[in-house]
Design a protein around this motif. Structure first.
Motif, mmCIF file in Angstrom:
data_model
loop_
_atom_site.group_PDB
_atom_site.id
_atom_site.type_symbol
_atom_site.label_atom_id
_atom_site.label_comp_id
_atom_site.label_asym_id
_atom_site.label_seq_id
_atom_site.Cartn_x
_atom_site.Cartn_y
_atom_site.Cartn_z
ATOM 1 N N GLU A 2 -0.089 2.018 -6.603
ATOM 2 C CA GLU A 2 -0.932 2.902 -7.497
ATOM 3 C C GLU A 2 -2.277 3.248 -6.977
ATOM 4 O O GLU A 2 -2.822 2.460 -6.278
ATOM 5 N N GLU A 3 -2.821 4.365 -6.772
ATOM 6 C CA GLU A 3 -4.246 4.889 -6.477
ATOM 7 C C GLU A 3 -4.976 4.989 -7.733
ATOM 8 O O GLU A 3 -4.557 5.655 -8.544
ATOM 9 N N HIS A 4 -6.565 4.556 -7.319
ATOM 10 C CA HIS A 4 -7.358 4.482 -8.199
ATOM 11 C C HIS A 4 -8.667 4.975 -7.424
ATOM 12 O O HIS A 4 -9.016 3.813 -6.798
ATOM 13 N N GLY A 63 -9.318 6.427 -4.674
ATOM 14 C CA GLY A 63 -9.422 6.294 -3.410
ATOM 15 C C GLY A 63 -9.077 4.848 -2.773
ATOM 16 O O GLY A 63 -8.793 4.753 -1.688
ATOM 17 N N TYR A 64 -8.809 4.207 -3.895
ATOM 18 C CA TYR A 64 -8.337 2.848 -3.577
ATOM 19 C C TYR A 64 -6.691 2.384 -3.812
ATOM 20 O O TYR A 64 -6.282 3.041 -5.050
ATOM 21 N N ARG A 65 -6.226 1.526 -2.943
ATOM 22 C CA ARG A 65 -4.965 1.224 -3.458
ATOM 23 C C ARG A 65 -4.779 -0.118 -4.317
ATOM 24 O O ARG A 65 -5.557 -1.020 -3.703
ATOM 25 N N PHE A 76 -8.366 -4.538 -3.920
ATOM 26 C CA PHE A 76 -8.435 -2.904 -3.686
ATOM 27 C C PHE A 76 -8.302 -2.736 -2.192
ATOM 28 O O PHE A 76 -9.332 -3.143 -1.330
ATOM 29 N N TYR A 77 -7.410 -1.845 -1.900
ATOM 30 C CA TYR A 77 -7.274 -1.640 -0.264
ATOM 31 C C TYR A 77 -7.873 -0.043 -0.128
ATOM 32 O O TYR A 77 -7.253 0.784 -0.731
ATOM 33 N N SER A 78 -8.656 -0.026 0.893
ATOM 34 C CA SER A 78 -9.255 1.293 1.404
ATOM 35 C C SER A 78 -8.617 1.859 2.295
ATOM 36 O O SER A 78 -8.919 1.176 3.701
ATOM 37 N N PRO A 79 -7.696 2.949 2.395
ATOM 38 C CA PRO A 79 -7.157 3.101 3.659
ATOM 39 C C PRO A 79 -8.003 3.751 4.628
ATOM 40 O O PRO A 79 -7.938 3.773 5.542
ATOM 41 N N SER A 80 -9.188 4.412 3.956
ATOM 42 C CA SER A 80 -10.118 5.147 4.944
ATOM 43 C C SER A 80 -10.944 4.232 5.554
ATOM 44 O O SER A 80 -12.050 4.765 6.285
ATOM 45 N N ALA A 128 0.754 -1.352 0.025
ATOM 46 C CA ALA A 128 -0.047 -0.118 0.099
ATOM 47 C C ALA A 128 0.824 1.304 -0.238
ATOM 48 O O ALA A 128 0.540 2.326 -0.654
#
Length: 85
Positions: free
Chosen positions: A24-26, A28-30, A54-58, A20
């Motif tokens: 690359e970010e797209h 809001g997802y990594r 797809f990782y959502s840091p939020s 992460a």
């Protein structure tokens, strides 16, 4: 083949966070890549197949290519506790 780099594709909390940090970010997802088991879940050992996640840091969630949540952990939520009085 770089064995240290391939270890990033074996699922663990450490490999998720390491990927992460550089991913690359797209929208809001990594975008992350992990080895997957027969059910498409991130594998804890090398397998012949890799999947995109797809990782959502939020939100502390890791979603598969169909946006199904496959992992949730509050420790992955970078914003946990922000905004609380």
């Amino acid at each position: 083949m770089n064995p240290l780099r391939d270890d990033l594709y074996v699922y663990s909390p450490e490999s998720l966070l390491a990927q992460a940090a550089e991913a690359e970010e797209h929208l809001g997802y990594r975008i992350l890549t992990f080895y997957i088991d027969g059910d498409g879940i991130p594998a804890k050992q090398p397998t012949p197949h890799k999947g995109t996640f797809f990782y959502s840091p939020s939100g502390g969630t890791l979603r598969d290519e169909h946006m199904n949540i496959v992992v949730y952990s509050a420790k992955f939520d970078l914003y946990k506790g922000l905004g609380k009085a």
